[in-house]
Design an enzyme around this catalytic site. Structure first.
Site, mmCIF file in Angstrom:
data_model
loop_
_atom_site.group_PDB
_atom_site.id
_atom_site.type_symbol
_atom_site.label_atom_id
_atom_site.label_comp_id
_atom_site.label_asym_id
_atom_site.label_seq_id
_atom_site.Cartn_x
_atom_site.Cartn_y
_atom_site.Cartn_z
ATOM 1 N N HIS A 252 44.185 32.882 44.709
ATOM 2 C CA HIS A 252 45.075 33.874 45.814
ATOM 3 C C HIS A 252 45.215 35.546 46.036
ATOM 4 O O HIS A 252 45.722 35.079 44.365
ATOM 5 C CB HIS A 252 46.440 32.955 46.550
ATOM 6 C CG HIS A 252 46.562 33.776 48.242
ATOM 7 N ND1 HIS A 252 47.850 35.005 48.118
ATOM 8 C CD2 HIS A 252 46.486 33.038 49.223
ATOM 9 C CE1 HIS A 252 47.236 35.364 49.150
ATOM 10 N NE2 HIS A 252 46.912 34.025 49.614
ATOM 11 N N GLU A 307 44.864 26.663 52.313
ATOM 12 C CA GLU A 307 43.554 26.253 53.328
ATOM 13 C C GLU A 307 42.804 24.514 52.635
ATOM 14 O O GLU A 307 42.730 24.043 53.229
ATOM 15 C CB GLU A 307 42.430 26.860 52.734
ATOM 16 C CG GLU A 307 42.722 28.605 53.298
ATOM 17 C CD GLU A 307 43.060 28.677 54.792
ATOM 18 O OE1 GLU A 307 43.387 27.418 55.565
ATOM 19 O OE2 GLU A 307 42.637 29.195 55.784
HETATM 20 N N1 CMC Z 1 37.329 30.076 42.448
HETATM 21 C C1 CMC Z 1 36.916 30.268 41.315
HETATM 22 N N2 CMC Z 1 36.829 31.145 40.817
HETATM 23 C C2 CMC Z 1 38.120 32.357 41.437
HETATM 24 C C3 CMC Z 1 38.704 31.608 42.587
HETATM 25 C C4 CMC Z 1 37.609 30.678 42.849
HETATM 26 N N3 CMC Z 1 38.702 30.014 44.465
HETATM 27 N N4 CMC Z 1 39.229 32.977 43.235
HETATM 28 C C5 CMC Z 1 39.204 33.780 42.333
HETATM 29 N N5 CMC Z 1 38.371 33.062 41.298
HETATM 30 C C6 CMC Z 1 38.406 33.751 40.064
HETATM 31 C C7 CMC Z 1 37.125 34.821 39.822
HETATM 32 O O1 CMC Z 1 35.912 34.531 40.012
HETATM 33 C C8 CMC Z 1 37.596 36.054 39.126
HETATM 34 O O2 CMC Z 1 37.195 35.555 37.763
HETATM 35 P P1 CMC Z 1 36.677 36.968 37.661
HETATM 36 O O3 CMC Z 1 38.208 38.194 37.003
HETATM 37 O O4 CMC Z 1 36.338 36.418 35.984
HETATM 38 O O5 CMC Z 1 35.585 37.968 37.563
HETATM 39 C C9 CMC Z 1 39.030 35.925 38.915
HETATM 40 O O6 CMC Z 1 39.244 34.888 39.678
HETATM 41 C C10 CMC Z 1 39.376 37.205 40.114
HETATM 42 O O7 CMC Z 1 39.600 37.136 41.521
HETATM 43 P P2 CMC Z 1 39.307 37.531 42.458
HETATM 44 O O8 CMC Z 1 38.276 38.162 43.637
HETATM 45 O O9 CMC Z 1 39.506 38.975 42.235
HETATM 46 O O10 CMC Z 1 40.110 38.374 43.954
HETATM 47 P P3 CMC Z 1 40.579 37.891 44.854
HETATM 48 O O11 CMC Z 1 42.338 38.426 45.106
HETATM 49 O O12 CMC Z 1 39.927 38.886 45.447
HETATM 50 O O13 CMC Z 1 40.546 36.176 45.714
HETATM 51 C C11 CMC Z 1 40.915 35.058 47.243
HETATM 52 C C12 CMC Z 1 41.082 36.072 46.504
HETATM 53 C C13 CMC Z 1 41.850 33.986 48.396
HETATM 54 C C14 CMC Z 1 39.702 35.929 48.020
HETATM 55 C C15 CMC Z 1 40.187 34.117 46.552
HETATM 56 O O14 CMC Z 1 41.042 33.496 45.239
HETATM 57 C C16 CMC Z 1 38.948 33.335 46.402
HETATM 58 O O15 CMC Z 1 38.009 33.697 47.146
HETATM 59 N N6 CMC Z 1 38.736 32.042 46.706
HETATM 60 C C17 CMC Z 1 38.058 30.676 47.879
HETATM 61 C C18 CMC Z 1 38.496 31.123 49.003
HETATM 62 C C19 CMC Z 1 39.601 30.380 49.318
HETATM 63 O O16 CMC Z 1 40.711 29.536 49.340
HETATM 64 N N7 CMC Z 1 40.250 31.613 50.439
HETATM 65 C C20 CMC Z 1 41.423 31.076 51.622
HETATM 66 C C21 CMC Z 1 42.526 31.454 51.045
HETATM 67 S S1 CMC Z 1 44.108 31.743 51.460
HETATM 68 C C22 CMC Z 1 44.746 32.348 53.619
HETATM 69 C C23 CMC Z 1 44.743 33.327 53.031
HETATM 70 O O17 CMC Z 1 46.067 34.187 53.367
HETATM 71 O O18 CMC Z 1 43.441 33.398 53.947
#
Ligand code: CMC
Length: 362
Positions: A252, A307
Site C-alpha cells: 500500500h 483487498e
Molecule cells: N507485490 C510485490 N512487490 C510489491 C508489491 C506487491 N503487491 N507492492 C509493491 N511492491 C514492491 C514494488 O515492486 C517496489 O519494489 P522495488 O522498490 O524493488 O521496485 C516497492 O515494493 C515499492 O512499490 P511502489 O510501486 O513504489 O508502491 P506504490 O506505493 O506505488 O504502490 C500499490 C502501491 C498498492 C499500487 C502496490 O503495492 C501494488 O501494486 N499492490 C498490488 C495491488 C493491490 O493489492 N492493490 C490494492 C491496493 S489497496 C486498495 C486501495 O486503496 O486502492
C-alpha cells in the site's frame, strides 16, 4: 533530479472527513475508529456521519434511511440505457456509463440530495446489470430493507441471511472512505473545474476499476485459485516474485504496517468461514507471502491490504468475482461524494505542474 512519479507524499487537500495513518495502521472517520464503526453501525448511519459530519440520532437515522431508500429506483433514462447496453460489457463500465448519463440531470454546486440519489441508485444499477448479464429479470428494490440487505436482495431475489448482511455492512463501511486515494483524487479534480457531482463520480469509477486500486480483489481470488493448496503456496509465490510480479492484495502507498481494514475484515470473515478450507488457504498464503516479500523486497514493508480480505468476505457471502469491484464502488461512492461536498466549500481548480524533459528548439 529524482524521477517525479505518483505524487508520492504530496498533500493535495485539507479534509475533515477521514485520516489514514500509515505508520501506525490507523483509519479514522470524522474522529471515530473506522473498524469500530464497521461492527457497531449501519451503512446509512456512516453515510450520514461522512456527509453531514455527525452520527444521526434515532429520529435522524429513521428519516435519513427513508430518504436513501426512496431514491433507489432507476431513472427511466438509465433503465433504457441498461436495457440496450451490450450484455458482455463489464459491470464497472456499465456503472461508469450510467452515472455519466445521470450527469445531464446534475449541476454545480454538489448537494447532499445529489449524494443521496447517486449513492442510493448505484446498487440498483449493479444488480440490474448483473442480473441482465445472466439473462434474469431485474428485482425491484424493497424499501423496507436496509441499504445493505436490499443490495443482496436485488442481486439474488432472496431475503439475505442476517450474518451475510452484517458481514457485508462491515465491509461497505470499511470501504467508504480512504483519504486521497486515486479515485477520490480523480473525483475532486473533476469537480474542481465546477463540473457536476455525477461527472466527478463517473471519473472516480473509471479510476476505481484499475487492478492497482479497486480491481485487486478479483485478482486475489485468481491468485488463490491458481495456488490451489497450502503445499504449493511457497513455490508459487517465489516464482511470481522471481518474475517480478506483484502479489495482489499486498502493499500500500500509505500503510507501512498491516492495513487496519484488512485486520477488521479478517475477524469478520473468520466468524463466517470457520472450517472453510479456502479461508484456511488464504491465511496460509498471507503468512507465506509476507515472509517472502520481506525476503524479495527487504525494507519495503509490504503487508496485506484491504483487498486481500475483501475477496475472502465476498466469497464467504457468495458474491461472484465480477461483483467485487462494483461492490467496493457501492461503498466508496459515499466517500467520493463526501469529498465532493467538501471540495465545493473550498474550491480552487487543481492545476499542478509538470517538469519538461523533452528537447528544446534549436
Ligand atoms: N507485490 C510485490 N512487490 C510489491 C508489491 C506487491 N503487491 N507492492 C509493491 N511492491 C514492491 C514494488 O515492486 C517496489 O519494489 P522495488 O522498490 O524493488 O521496485 C516497492 O515494493 C515499492 O512499490 P511502489 O510501486 O513504489 O508502491 P506504490 O506505493 O506505488 O504502490 C500499490 C502501491 C498498492 C499500487 C502496490 O503495492 C501494488 O501494486 N499492490 C498490488 C495491488 C493491490 O493489492 N492493490 C490494492 C491496493 S489497496 C486498495 C486501495 O486503496 O486502492
Amino acid at each position: 533530479m529524482a524521477k517525479v512519479t505518483g505524487l508520492d507524499g504530496i498533500v493535495a487537500a485539507e479534509t475533515d472527513i477521514g485520516h489514514v495513518d500509515g505508520e501506525n495502521g490507523h483509519l479514522i472517520y470524522r474522529g471515530y475508529w473506522a473498524k469500530e464503526l464497521a461492527v457497531h453501525y449501519e451503512y446509512e448511519e456512516i453515510a450520514h456521519l461522512l456527509w453531514v459530519g455527525k452520527l444521526p440520532d434515532a429520529s435522524e437515522k429513521q428519516q435519513f434511511t427513508a430518504r436513501l431508500a426512496s431514491s433507489r429506483e432507476l431513472p427511466l433514462t438509465v433503465r433504457r440505457l441498461l436495457d440496450n447496453i451490450p450484455r458482455e460489457m463489464p459491470i464497472m463500465s456499465v456503472l461508469q456509463t450510467a452515472i455519466a448519463l445521470l450527469s445531464g440531470e446534475f449541476s454545480w454546486p454538489p448537494t447532499l440530495e445529489q449524494a443521496i440519489s447517486l449513492t442510493a441508485v448505484v446498487p440498483t444499477i449493479i444488480a440490474y446489470s448483473y442480473r441482465s448479464q445472466l439473462g434474469l429479470a431485474p428485482i425491484e428494490p424493497d424499501n423496507q430493507l436496509s441499504h445493505t440487505a436490499n443490495y443482496l436482495y436485488m442481486l439474488t431475489g432472496k431475503q439475505p441471511e442476517p450474518a451475510h448482511i452484517k458481514a457485508l455492512n462491515a465491509y461497505l463501511i470499511l470501504g467508504m472512505e480512504h483519504g486521497m486515494n486515486a479515485s477520490t483524487f480523480a473525483a475532486r479534480v473533476v469537480l474542481s473545474t465546477q463540473s457536476d457531482m455525477a461527472s466527478a463520480v463517473s471519473a472516480a469509477v473509471g479510476a476505481m476499476k484499475g487492478p492497482l486500486h479497486g480491481g485487486a480483489p478479483t485478482e486475489v481470488i485468481a491468485m488463490l485459485d491458481a495456488i490451489g493448496n497450502k503445499e504449493h503456496a511457497e513455490a508459487w509465490i517465489r516464482q511470481a516474485l522471481e518474475r517480478g510480479d506483484r502479489l495482489m492484495g499486498f502493499g500500500h502507498r500509505i500503510y507501512k504496517t498491516r492495513d487496519p481494514r484488512a485486520e477488521a475484515l479478517r475477524h469478520v470473515t473468520e466468524a463466517l468461514s470457520s472450517n472453510d478450507p479456502w479461508f484456511d488457504l488464504a491465511i496460509h498464503v498471507e503468512k507465506t507471502a509476507i515472509a517472502l516479500l520481506e525476503e524479495y523486497k527487504p525494507g519495503r514493508r509490504l503487508y496485506t491490504n484491504v483487498e486481500f480480505f475483501a475477496a475472502s468476505i465476498m466469497r464467504a457471502i457468495a458474491l461472484p468475482s465480477e461483483l467485487f469491484t462494483p461492490t467496493f464502488t457501492a461503498a466508496r461512492v459515499v466517500g467520493w461524494s463526501a469529498h465532493l461536498l467538501e471540495q465545493a466549500q473550498v474550491n480552487r481548480i487543481f492545476r499542478p505542474q509538470s517538469v519538461y524533459t523533452g528537447p528544446m528548439p534549436e
